[in-house]
Design an enzyme around this catalytic site. Structure first.
Site, PDB file in Angstrom:
ATOM      1  N   LYS A 168     -30.312 -31.912  -4.611  1.00  0.00           N
ATOM      2  CA  LYS A 168     -31.392 -32.183  -3.660  1.00  0.00           C
ATOM      3  C   LYS A 168     -31.032 -31.524  -2.339  1.00  0.00           C
ATOM      4  O   LYS A 168     -29.853 -31.331  -2.017  1.00  0.00           O
ATOM      5  CB  LYS A 168     -31.644 -33.672  -3.478  1.00  0.00           C
ATOM      6  CG  LYS A 168     -30.565 -34.478  -2.826  1.00  0.00           C
ATOM      7  CD  LYS A 168     -30.410 -34.395  -1.334  1.00  0.00           C
ATOM      8  CE  LYS A 168     -31.703 -34.582  -0.574  1.00  0.00           C
ATOM      9  NZ  LYS A 168     -31.389 -34.517   0.917  1.00  0.00           N
ATOM     10  N   THR A 179     -26.824 -28.547   2.997  1.00  0.00           N
ATOM     11  CA  THR A 179     -26.902 -30.000   3.103  1.00  0.00           C
ATOM     12  C   THR A 179     -27.591 -30.543   1.910  1.00  0.00           C
ATOM     13  O   THR A 179     -28.798 -30.399   1.762  1.00  0.00           O
ATOM     14  CB  THR A 179     -27.719 -30.443   4.286  1.00  0.00           C
ATOM     15  OG1 THR A 179     -27.054 -30.010   5.424  1.00  0.00           O
ATOM     16  CG2 THR A 179     -27.825 -31.945   4.303  1.00  0.00           C
ATOM     17  N   GLU A 259     -37.542 -26.834   4.194  1.00  0.00           N
ATOM     18  CA  GLU A 259     -38.590 -27.469   5.001  1.00  0.00           C
ATOM     19  C   GLU A 259     -39.420 -26.470   5.785  1.00  0.00           C
ATOM     20  O   GLU A 259     -38.914 -25.754   6.637  1.00  0.00           O
ATOM     21  CB  GLU A 259     -37.949 -28.447   5.985  1.00  0.00           C
ATOM     22  CG  GLU A 259     -37.433 -29.702   5.298  1.00  0.00           C
ATOM     23  CD  GLU A 259     -36.597 -30.565   6.227  1.00  0.00           C
ATOM     24  OE1 GLU A 259     -36.317 -30.142   7.359  1.00  0.00           O
ATOM     25  OE2 GLU A 259     -36.238 -31.675   5.797  1.00  0.00           O
ATOM     26  N   ASN A 378     -39.490 -31.542  11.372  1.00  0.00           N
ATOM     27  CA  ASN A 378     -38.255 -32.062  11.945  1.00  0.00           C
ATOM     28  C   ASN A 378     -38.431 -32.732  13.297  1.00  0.00           C
ATOM     29  O   ASN A 378     -37.492 -33.288  13.844  1.00  0.00           O
ATOM     30  CB  ASN A 378     -37.205 -30.951  12.006  1.00  0.00           C
ATOM     31  CG  ASN A 378     -36.686 -30.638  10.628  1.00  0.00           C
ATOM     32  OD1 ASN A 378     -36.070 -31.485   9.989  1.00  0.00           O
ATOM     33  ND2 ASN A 378     -36.990 -29.436  10.145  1.00  0.00           N
ATOM     34  N   SER A 383     -33.725 -38.110  10.920  1.00  0.00           N
ATOM     35  CA  SER A 383     -32.682 -38.176   9.886  1.00  0.00           C
ATOM     36  C   SER A 383     -31.305 -38.001  10.494  1.00  0.00           C
ATOM     37  O   SER A 383     -31.049 -37.082  11.217  1.00  0.00           O
ATOM     38  CB  SER A 383     -32.892 -37.111   8.841  1.00  0.00           C
ATOM     39  OG  SER A 383     -32.660 -35.838   9.368  1.00  0.00           O
TER      40      SER A 383
END
Lengths: 383, 383
Positions: A168, A179, A259, A378, A383
């Protein structure tokens, strides 16, 4: 097929209620043996999440019987209580599976700085254990998604043995590992040391060469578990090639799902005096926000590539640099080359070739364009 | 008052036709003496524009009688012909002003990889020389704008002497100098060596600590010219403080006008084991795209600050880190601190304090948020 493609593994993926929206958020991967050798590679970030600190210790033993993975919370920057939560997670899995907690790895992803809802997580482990199946690899891959739009799995076949995996990650991708969480499984019959060697060789040229946004996470974890169920011990080169193929496939899927990205950028550095120089230059280009904006605008802006190269200490002479974008050498000898109007940048994949004219080493780095969607995603996602 | 605030200087700013839209694009700054001492600081990028290569040589002589500056073209990555263009520019100015070309500095800003329209530039120099005036400092500042929305000038007064200056820059701001052109003038009576010392002290803690987007330009130039017209030789500390004040003022104006930015972020690193550590950590935070997006979204996301700190080799223990955002210590001892709901981020200036708890050194870095407007501006503007 994911983590259950290889013989000897079962998995589960369920919604334990960690995510408020009710999406799947808990995965369990179990190695049923006969062997339980394992290797792991973790984030280079010095601020490490509790599950990374825990799993690093577990992997020192060279054996892993199960991995508990959750999305919906990173359990990073949560202090001693967060570490106790990870410990309790491993203890609970050990109890349910009848194993020792010291052989249970834990991985988490999601918000930083927030404690996990331990009541939901602990009862979820019991439920996941009850649903373990050799056919639930996809479900496990789905349960570890955060902002991923798709789940990611890959498989490579050897002669009588298999390597499969899930990953993921959809942002905060940077070297020293993208990441991400990744679990690879194999039924090859190998010792922990052999797994470790193959895994490090594979991640060095795959996940470590993906740099979506230059940000290095607190939670990166790549695990490789071997059940030995095939009874076959492949030779190192063959095995490392299969692990690398699976990692490369997963890394490519991470880039494709980054993203807000609208372009996947393949940066090939050639003519470098060393592989290290090639990687350094590739990363410098991959981290230039101006260059990434230009690619988003389908502008073959080679000046921004040269600007990025110029910030490195790699061996090169500015007036010998050549740059091609999608095959057109728009910069030759540090100045204007072929007509930039010849460059077609309409497709999602963009290839940049930077020739340092200083040797014969090469490296390839993958990154994405910088888009307004990245900013929006973002700005809103804490996060 | 800009570059003509100090005695002994004249300037001009005109539209020479280098920019297709007819905006002012050529500035001339002349030191009428009696002294013509000068110092310069240039980009650390190894890919240097022709005017940077030229002016570095000029400054080695320690004397500058005039500076020719143009916007509308960077004359970078233009090869040997581009260098000839810069040389011809200096020769033309020398001819018109009756000076030696070896004392004429040149600075350019705009698109990379494109030759300048030399016919327009050379005839423009004659026109600018005809309009030289001790009152045209503002006009010169206007003529060096590219994507700047406002022109930038600043002045500091000593006891009988003055330091004034102009700057341009609105993106591609990164250490080793913000991407920008800056000309400072003074009527203090000082040698080149004294100017150089004061200028390096000033830029080290001002322009070098602005990092808008991590991108380092090919054209950064900061010049300090002294006419000696006041007849006063200030002491070093007093003079360096004035130069630093002007540079700090201009640097702050650059941040405030950064492309597409909606927030100015002041990153104060405290408790560092060394000033170098403090700067390293400040830059790492300033270069985190995820953190900059969070600030844009008015999200006090301290986890992204810790993630950025963790990528550095500075001295710190992860479980001793403290982070305040706009005065609220949202992270204490590496974990959740005060309630993040207490943080008010509605105003343009956002202050982040990162306490490494490892010593008593500090540094302040300025940056901006990352916005969809930045992406739009840099997708469309080919530079």
């Amino acid at each position: 097929m994911s983590v259950t493609a290889a013989q000897g593994f079962t998995a589960a993926g369920i919604a334990a209620g960690i995510k408020e929206n009710g999406d799947p958020d808990l995965a369990l991967v179990v190695n049923n043996g006969p062997r339980r050798a394992a290797a792991g590679v973790f984030t280079a970030n010095r601020v490490k999440a509790a599950p990374v600190l825990w799993s690093e210790q577990v992997l020192k033993g060279g054996e892993v019987t199960a991995v508990v993975l959750n999305s919906g919370g990173a359990n990073a920057c949560t202090g001693p209580l967060g570490f106790q939560d990870t410990h309790a997670t491993a203890e609970r899995a050990a109890e349910v599976l009848g194993h020792h907690a010291g052989e249970i790895a834990v991985a988490s992803t999601g918000l930083i700085g927030v404690r996990l809802p331990m009541d939901k997580l602990l009862s979820g482990i019991g439920e996941a254990a009850a649903r373990l199946s050799p056919h639930a690899g996809e479900k496990a891959a789905i349960a570890i998604k955060t902002t991923d739009t798709v789940h990611k799995t890959a498989v490579a076949q050897g002669a009588g043995w298999t390597v499969g995996g899930m990953a993921k990650g959809a942002g905060m991708l940077a070297p020293g590992l993208a990441t991400m969480l990744c679990v690879l499984t194999t039924d090859a019959d190998l010792e922990a040391a052999a797994l470790d060697k193959a895994l490090r060789e594979a991640t060095r040229v795959t996940f470590d060469r993906v740099d979506s946004d230059g940000c290095l996470s607190t939670n990166d974890t790549v695990l490789l578990l071997a059940s030995g169920a095939s009874g076959i011990t492949p030779d190192h080169r063959e095995f490392a090639a299969a692990v690398t193929a699976v990692c490369a496939d997963l890394a490519r899927q991470l880039v494709a799902d980054a993203e807000g990205a609208s372009k996947d950028i393949r940066i090939e550095v050639i003519g470098a005096a060393s592989e290290e120089d090639a990687v350094t230059v590739g990363r410098a280009i991959a981290r230039s926000s101006l260059f990434k904006c230009a690619v988003h605008g389908e502008d073959p802006n080679w000046g921004r590539v040269l600007s990025a190269i110029g910030t490195t200490d790699a061996v090169f002479e500015p007036d010998r640099l050549n740059v091609a974008i999608n095959g057109v050498w728009v910069c030759r000898a540090g100045a204007t080359g072929e007509d930039r109007e010849l460059v077609d940048m309409r497709f999602r994949e963009v290839q940049v070739t930077a020739d340092l004219a200083a040797g014969d080493h090469t490296a390839t780095i993958w990154t994405n364009d910088l888009t307004a969607d990245y900013v929006h995603e973002n700005s809103a996602y804490s996060s």
